[in-house]
Design a protein around this motif. Structure first.
Motif, PDB file in Angstrom:
ATOM      1  N   UNK A   1       0.954  -0.991  -0.017  1.00  0.00           N
ATOM      2  CA  UNK A   1      -0.276  -0.148   0.247  1.00  0.00           C
ATOM      3  C   UNK A   1       1.370   1.031  -0.042  1.00  0.00           C
ATOM      4  N   UNK A   2       0.036   2.338  -1.138  1.00  0.00           N
ATOM      5  CA  UNK A   2       1.087   3.397  -1.037  1.00  0.00           C
ATOM      6  C   UNK A   2       1.064   4.197   0.297  1.00  0.00           C
ATOM      7  N   UNK A   3       2.376   4.457   0.961  1.00  0.00           N
ATOM      8  CA  UNK A   3       1.891   5.505   2.231  1.00  0.00           C
ATOM      9  C   UNK A   3       0.998   7.066   1.939  1.00  0.00           C
ATOM     10  N   UNK A   4       0.241   7.379   3.093  1.00  0.00           N
ATOM     11  CA  UNK A   4      -0.683   8.561   2.899  1.00  0.00           C
ATOM     12  C   UNK A   4       0.365   9.358   3.617  1.00  0.00           C
ATOM     13  N   UNK A   5       0.021  10.893   2.896  1.00  0.00           N
ATOM     14  CA  UNK A   5       1.112  11.952   3.546  1.00  0.00           C
ATOM     15  C   UNK A   5       0.596  12.514   4.121  1.00  0.00           C
ATOM     16  N   UNK A   6       0.318  13.267   5.400  1.00  0.00           N
ATOM     17  CA  UNK A   6      -0.282  14.222   6.111  1.00  0.00           C
ATOM     18  C   UNK A   6       0.239  15.701   6.231  1.00  0.00           C
ATOM     19  N   UNK A   7      -0.583  16.355   6.929  1.00  0.00           N
ATOM     20  CA  UNK A   7      -0.377  17.810   6.746  1.00  0.00           C
ATOM     21  C   UNK A   7       0.459  17.915   8.313  1.00  0.00           C
ATOM     22  N   UNK A   8       1.792  18.589   8.145  1.00  0.00           N
ATOM     23  CA  UNK A   8       2.509  18.542   9.534  1.00  0.00           C
ATOM     24  C   UNK A   8       2.398  19.641  10.299  1.00  0.00           C
ATOM     25  N   UNK A   9       2.492  19.496  11.775  1.00  0.00           N
ATOM     26  CA  UNK A   9       3.031  20.642  12.106  1.00  0.00           C
ATOM     27  C   UNK A   9       3.167  22.304  11.405  1.00  0.00           C
ATOM     28  N   UNK A  10       4.184  21.186  10.930  1.00  0.00           N
ATOM     29  CA  UNK A  10       5.733  22.360  10.446  1.00  0.00           C
ATOM     30  C   UNK A  10       4.688  23.305   9.354  1.00  0.00           C
ATOM     31  N   UNK A  11       3.836  22.694   8.491  1.00  0.00           N
ATOM     32  CA  UNK A  11       3.273  23.259   7.441  1.00  0.00           C
ATOM     33  C   UNK A  11       2.061  24.365   8.424  1.00  0.00           C
ATOM     34  N   UNK A  12       1.751  24.044   9.970  1.00  0.00           N
ATOM     35  CA  UNK A  12       0.718  24.719  10.191  1.00  0.00           C
ATOM     36  C   UNK A  12       0.982  26.027  10.979  1.00  0.00           C
ATOM     37  N   UNK A  13       2.119  25.980  11.868  1.00  0.00           N
ATOM     38  CA  UNK A  13       2.625  27.106  12.485  1.00  0.00           C
ATOM     39  C   UNK A  13       3.997  26.856  11.763  1.00  0.00           C
TER      40      UNK A  13
ATOM     41  N   UNK B   1       0.123   8.038  18.160  1.00  0.00           N
ATOM     42  CA  UNK B   1      -0.301   8.606  16.220  1.00  0.00           C
ATOM     43  C   UNK B   1      -0.096   9.517  16.049  1.00  0.00           C
ATOM     44  N   UNK B   2      -0.915  10.203  17.180  1.00  0.00           N
ATOM     45  CA  UNK B   2      -1.025  12.187  16.438  1.00  0.00           C
ATOM     46  C   UNK B   2       0.975  12.363  15.940  1.00  0.00           C
ATOM     47  N   UNK B   3       1.637  11.242  16.667  1.00  0.00           N
ATOM     48  CA  UNK B   3       3.335  12.283  16.412  1.00  0.00           C
ATOM     49  C   UNK B   3       3.765  11.903  15.374  1.00  0.00           C
ATOM     50  N   UNK B   4       2.974  10.064  14.688  1.00  0.00           N
ATOM     51  CA  UNK B   4       3.950   9.557  13.680  1.00  0.00           C
ATOM     52  C   UNK B   4       2.671  11.171  12.240  1.00  0.00           C
ATOM     53  N   UNK B   5       1.598  11.243  12.083  1.00  0.00           N
ATOM     54  CA  UNK B   5       0.649  11.959  11.202  1.00  0.00           C
ATOM     55  C   UNK B   5       1.386  13.200  11.352  1.00  0.00           C
ATOM     56  N   UNK B   6       1.882  13.699  12.474  1.00  0.00           N
ATOM     57  CA  UNK B   6       2.150  15.178  12.417  1.00  0.00           C
ATOM     58  C   UNK B   6       3.046  15.680  12.522  1.00  0.00           C
ATOM     59  N   UNK B   7       4.151  15.424  13.029  1.00  0.00           N
ATOM     60  CA  UNK B   7       5.280  15.914  13.344  1.00  0.00           C
ATOM     61  C   UNK B   7       5.796  14.288  12.222  1.00  0.00           C
ATOM     62  N   UNK B   8       6.356  13.071  11.946  1.00  0.00           N
ATOM     63  CA  UNK B   8       6.703  11.943  10.887  1.00  0.00           C
ATOM     64  C   UNK B   8       6.238  12.893   9.721  1.00  0.00           C
ATOM     65  N   UNK B   9       5.255  12.608   9.564  1.00  0.00           N
ATOM     66  CA  UNK B   9       3.678  13.153   8.619  1.00  0.00           C
ATOM     67  C   UNK B   9       3.175  12.177   6.859  1.00  0.00           C
ATOM     68  N   UNK B  10       3.563  10.901   7.648  1.00  0.00           N
ATOM     69  CA  UNK B  10       3.276  10.003   6.565  1.00  0.00           C
ATOM     70  C   UNK B  10       3.374   8.180   6.559  1.00  0.00           C
ATOM     71  N   UNK B  11       2.247   7.976   6.195  1.00  0.00           N
ATOM     72  CA  UNK B  11       1.769   6.239   7.033  1.00  0.00           C
ATOM     73  C   UNK B  11       2.636   5.896   6.852  1.00  0.00           C
ATOM     74  N   UNK B  12       2.938   4.362   7.320  1.00  0.00           N
ATOM     75  CA  UNK B  12       4.262   3.389   7.200  1.00  0.00           C
ATOM     76  C   UNK B  12       3.647   2.341   7.831  1.00  0.00           C
ATOM     77  N   UNK B  13       4.130   0.640   7.037  1.00  0.00           N
ATOM     78  CA  UNK B  13       3.599  -0.543   7.930  1.00  0.00           C
ATOM     79  C   UNK B  13       2.052  -1.135   7.883  1.00  0.00           C
ATOM     80  N   UNK B  14       1.318  -0.465   6.838  1.00  0.00           N
ATOM     81  CA  UNK B  14       0.339  -1.232   6.430  1.00  0.00           C
ATOM     82  C   UNK B  14       0.585  -1.806   4.899  1.00  0.00           C
ATOM     83  N   UNK B  15      -0.085  -3.237   4.765  1.00  0.00           N
ATOM     84  CA  UNK B  15       0.124  -3.814   3.717  1.00  0.00           C
ATOM     85  C   UNK B  15      -1.173  -3.636   3.178  1.00  0.00           C
TER      86      UNK B  15
END
Length: 263
Positions: A1-13, A249-263
Motif C-alpha cells: 500500500x502506498x503511504x498516505x501523506x498528512x499536513x504536518x505541524x510545521x506547515x501549520x505553525x 499516533x498523532x506524532x506519526x501523523x503530524x511530525x513524521x507526516x506519512x503512514x507506514x506499515x500497512x500492507x
C-alpha cells in the motif's frame, strides 16, 4: 500500500523549525519551535521522544559540527542529525502508523477516523459511560462547556479493542470504564479523533498539544490539566498509557507526516 501523506505541524505553525534527519539523509521529524515553546516542551529530550514514537531505532542527536546535543537544551533552529545507537548509518525504520479507527489501513487526511464513541447513542453501556465521565469531569476538559452539550468519547477507538489489550496488557473486553474516556465538546472530540490535538502526559499533569492551527482547539494549546481537575479516585482519571498511545499516533501523523506499515 502506498503511504498516505498528512499536513504536518510545521506547515501549520509559523516561525522556526527544528528538523531531524538520520545519517542516511532521511528526514525523520519536523518540529515547529513556537509550538514546542508554547507547549512547554522545547527540549532536545522532547525531540528525541518524537523520534522514538515515529521510528524503531534508539540513538542521540548531534549538530552538524558533530557535537552531541544535551537532552535538556532547547531545540535550535535548523537541522540535527540522529545517530543510531547500533552504530550503523542505514535509514531508520518507520514505526507502523498512524493507527486510528481502521486496522489495515491508515486514516485519510481530515476523515472522521476516530473513536466512534458518541454520547447520543442509546446503548446502556454508553449511557453509563457518559454518566461516569460527567461525574469525573463535569464539563468539557478543554473549553469548560456544560456537560449537557458534551460527548462522552473514548481515548482510543471503541472499534479497536485490540489497541486496549496492546496498551494495557491482557485481554481487555470491557471498554466503558471512565479511565478509557474523556468528556469533550463535540467539535473538540472530532478533532481529537482526527489527530489534530492530543494530551501530552508531563509528570503528573496533562498538557494540551495542538498540532493544527486551524482547529478549534488552537486556543487551548499549552493548557495544563493538573490531577485535581478530575473528581474521584486517581484510578478513574484518563489512563496515561492510552493517552500516550494516542499521542504516538498523532506524532506519526503530524511530525513524521506519512503512514507506514500497512500492507
Amino acid at each position: 500500500m502506498q503511504p498516505l501523506e498528512y499536513s504536518r505541524a510545521s506547515e501549520s505553525w509559523a516561525g522556526s523549525i527544528f528538523n531531524i534527519v538520520d545519517q542516511s539523509g532521511q528526514e525523520l521529524v519536523s518540529i515547529p519551535i513556537e509550538f514546542a515553546t508554547q507547549a512547554r516542551c522545547n527540549t532536545i529530550g522532547f525531540a528525541l521522544s518524537l523520534v522514538a514514537f515515529c521510528f524503531r531505532e534508539d540513538g542521540f542527536l548531534r549538530d552538524e559540527s558533530g557535537q552531541q546535543l544535551p537532552v535538556k537544551d532547547p531545540m535550535p533552529q535548523g537541522t540535527a542529525i540522529f545517530v543510531r545507537q547500533d552504530g550503523t548509518t542505514q535509514p531508520c525504520t518507520p514505526a507502523k502508523g498512524p493507527r486510528f479507527k481502521y486496522k489495515h489501513r491508515p486514516p485519510e487526511e481530515n476523515s472522521e477516523s476516530g473513536t466512534m464513541s458518541n454520547s447520543s447513542r442509546s446503548s446502556g453501556l454508553q449511557n453509563d459511560f457518559r454518566v461516569s465521565l460527567i461525574a469525573r469531569d463535569f464539563c468539557c476538559l478543554l473549553s469548560g462547556l456544560h456537560y449537557s452539550n458534551c460527548t462522552a468519547s473514548h481515548i482510543l477507538p471503541l472499534s479497536r479493542p485490540e489497541y486496549y489489550s496492546e496498551v494495557l496488557g491482557g485481554n481487555v473486553r470491557y471498554l466503558f470504564k471512565p479511565e478509557h474516556g474523556l468528556l469533550l465538546r463535540s467539535d473538540l472530540h472530532h478533532s481529537f479523533d482526527r489527530g489534530e490535538w492530543a494530551f501530552h502526559p508531563d509528570g503528573e499533569n496533562l498538557v494540551v498539544h495542538v498540532f493544527k492551527n486551524e482547529t478549534a482547539a488552537r486556543e487551548h494549546h499549552g493548557l495544563i490539566l493538573t490531577p485535581d481537575r478530575f473528581r474521584g479516585e486517581a484510578r478513574t482519571h484518563p489512563h496515561r498509557d492510552l493517552l500516550k498511545f494516542h499521542y504516538q499516533q498523532c506524532a506519526i501523523q503530524r511530525f513524521r507526516g506519512y503512514s507506514s506499515g500497512f500492507d
